[in-house]
Design an enzyme around this catalytic site. Structure first.
Site, mmCIF file in Angstrom:
data_model
loop_
_atom_site.group_PDB
_atom_site.id
_atom_site.type_symbol
_atom_site.label_atom_id
_atom_site.label_comp_id
_atom_site.label_asym_id
_atom_site.label_seq_id
_atom_site.Cartn_x
_atom_site.Cartn_y
_atom_site.Cartn_z
ATOM 1 C CG ASN A 7 -6.063 -7.520 -6.031
ATOM 2 O OD1 ASN A 7 -5.892 -6.706 -6.945
ATOM 3 N ND2 ASN A 7 -7.004 -7.375 -5.131
ATOM 4 C CB THR A 34 -0.933 -0.003 1.235
ATOM 5 O OG1 THR A 34 -1.752 -1.166 1.176
ATOM 6 C CG2 THR A 34 -1.802 1.230 1.273
ATOM 7 C CG HIS A 41 1.764 -9.639 3.473
ATOM 8 N ND1 HIS A 41 0.474 -10.076 3.390
ATOM 9 C CD2 HIS A 41 1.730 -8.345 3.084
ATOM 10 C CE1 HIS A 41 -0.313 -9.083 2.979
ATOM 11 N NE2 HIS A 41 0.433 -8.017 2.791
ATOM 12 C CB THR A 55 14.223 3.740 12.601
ATOM 13 O OG1 THR A 55 14.480 4.943 13.315
ATOM 14 C CG2 THR A 55 15.197 2.652 13.024
ATOM 15 C CB CYS A 84 -18.136 -3.333 2.766
ATOM 16 S SG CYS A 84 -19.730 -3.905 3.297
HETATM 17 N N1 PLP Z 1 -1.538 -4.347 -4.376
HETATM 18 C C1 PLP Z 1 -2.085 -5.542 -4.583
HETATM 19 C C2 PLP Z 1 -2.284 -6.021 -5.980
HETATM 20 C C3 PLP Z 1 -2.461 -6.341 -3.506
HETATM 21 O O1 PLP Z 1 -3.011 -7.540 -3.719
HETATM 22 C C4 PLP Z 1 -2.266 -5.850 -2.186
HETATM 23 C C5 PLP Z 1 -2.703 -6.647 -1.015
HETATM 24 O O2 PLP Z 1 -3.723 -7.260 -1.010
HETATM 25 C C6 PLP Z 1 -1.674 -4.588 -2.024
HETATM 26 C C7 PLP Z 1 -1.325 -3.864 -3.135
HETATM 27 C C8 PLP Z 1 -1.426 -4.029 -0.675
HETATM 28 O O3 PLP Z 1 -0.306 -4.630 -0.074
HETATM 29 P P1 PLP Z 1 -0.076 -4.543 1.506
HETATM 30 O O4 PLP Z 1 -1.041 -5.490 2.124
HETATM 31 O O5 PLP Z 1 1.333 -4.994 1.687
HETATM 32 O O6 PLP Z 1 -0.269 -3.131 1.907
#
Ligand code: PLP
Length: 393
Positions: free
Chosen positions: A153, A70, A203, A239, A328
């Site tokens: 995703n 994100t 992750h 940091t 949601c």
């Molecule tokens: N972008 C995509 C395509 C994702 O699938 C995700 C997580 O579901 C993210 C961004 C966000 O990643 P994070 O959970 O590390 O903030």
């Protein structure tokens, strides 16, 4: 009863090498400190940076550590637009696909709402893929950023980012791709697909939660979102979390080394799961038909005549962890923007594999889903043959 975990696209368990690195560096000193312990931590951070750069095909200077996908997406979108806004009079124009994760979509919309950018969103085809020619046709004289995810995703549709990279290579337009879902099974090679910015999240490929990478190629101005101590060339102060970064580096290396084997293991598993599910009445596979255009880790289906909330509840009761698409805040299920843009109908279900998945997961998922779908259609949710999962509510 054993849990069956088929939600690896949400988070996949950490790999042993990542856990070992996390354990080794979790109590590290501050990597910016001048003393020996600080310098040891700094060495671990820089080693991870170099390993990541080697695997993805960029310079270590291009690697910026973030708190996850994100933040990497926000940094690329806002950082590039704000840097461009400072150097030009016209409002910067941005082109994104309509199937981006919220981590790209929301900052792009937010910038447009506050007048910092003009935004064009490109709709996908019915298979969830974005036509690169439509994206290129939307580029204008004031376009500063194009952002198209490498793989979606939800449905796992893979986009032709290489075509965009080639077409925009000699232009002033920055190309960003969210490769968060693609890295585990597709990898990233910036040597052959030159991009300006790319996002990863540990992750999703066997690293810990809370750490990610923004690849920001040098020469492309990016405004910082976090001003402070000036770490990571001033783009991202704070940091360095040495343990998380070392674990991210170890996960990148392990995922890269295991990629071919993983794809080989997952291909028959996802094919068998998809075949078994689509053999049921009123269950259709979503996304591209051609396996070359979809992630091997993703099986997404639309199911007729099943209530979405009941499906989620009953799968959880049966100990099958999957994703219903988009939930949601209230816990109710609503159609995702991706499925709406694709024009998909029915109740969505995403089952995703990862490095710990086994054939037994496929067997169990088919058993559970065959039973749950039949019973829900018969209006008999309470009479499921699976005992409630102890962790469910
Ligand atoms: N972008 C995509 C395509 C994702 O699938 C995700 C997580 O579901 C993210 C961004 C966000 O990643 P994070 O959970 O590390 O903030």
């Amino acid at each position: 009863m054993m849990d069956t975990y088929l939600d690896h696209a949400a988070t996949t368990p950490p790999r042993p090498a990542a856990l070992a690195a996390l354990q080794q560096w979790i109590d590290a000193a501050n990597a910016s400190a001048a003393h020996a312990r600080g310098q040891q931590a700094r060495t671990a951070v820089e080693q991870a940076r170099e390993e990541i750069a080697r695997v993805v095909g960029c310079s270590p200077h291009d690697v910026v550590f973030t708190s996850g996908g994100t933040e990497a997406d926000n940094l690329a979108v806002k950082g590039i637009v704000w840097a461009a806004r400072d150097s030009r009079r016209a409002v910067p124009h941005v082109v994104v696909s309509a199937v981006e994760h919220a981590a790209v979509r929301e900052p792009a919309r937010w910038l447009a709402e506050r007048g910092d950018a003009r935004l064009t969103e490109i709709a996908p085809g019915p298979d969830g893929r974005i036509d690169p020619q439509q994206v290129l046709a939307a580029v204008e004289a004031d376009t500063v950023l194009v952002s198209v995810m490498t793989a979606n995703n939800e449905v796992g549709a893979v986009n032709d980012v290489a075509v965009l990279a080639q077409a925009l290579a000699d232009s002033s337009v920055a190309l960003h791709t969210d490769a968060v879902q693609a890295f585990a099974t597709r990898g990233v090679d910036l040597d052959t697909v030159p991009l300006d910015a790319l996002s990863l999240s540990a992750h999703k490929f066997g690293g810990p939660q809370g750490v990610g990478v923004a690849i920001l190629r040098r020469g492309r101005a990016v405004e910082s979102l976090a001003h402070g101590g000036g770490q990571d060339r001033g783009v991202r102060s704070g940091t360095f979390p040495a343990g998380l970064i070392a674990a991210c580096g170890a996960a990148v290396v392990a995922a890269d080394a295991d990629r071919d084997g993983l794809v080989e293991r997952l291909a028959p598993m996802s094919a068998r799961l998809a075949e078994g599910l689509t053999a049921l009445d009123g269950v259709r596979r979503t996304g591209p038909a051609d396996p070359a255009h979809r992630l091997v880790s993703h099986v997404h289906v639309m199911i007729d005549d099943v209530d979405p909330s009941a499906l989620v509840l009953e799968l959880d009761r049966a100990g099958l962890a999957a994703s219903s698409g988009s939930a949601c805040g209230s816990g109710a299920v609503r159609a995702s923007h991706v499925l709406q843009a694709m024009g998909a109908v029915g109740t969505p279900l995403r089952l995703t594999f990862g490095w710990t998945s086994t054939e037994a997961d496929v067997d169990r998922a088919l058993d559970v889903l065959t039973d749950v779908i039949a019973r829900l259609r018969a209006g008999d949710a309470a009479g499921l043959s699976f005992a409630p999962h102890p962790a469910s509510h």
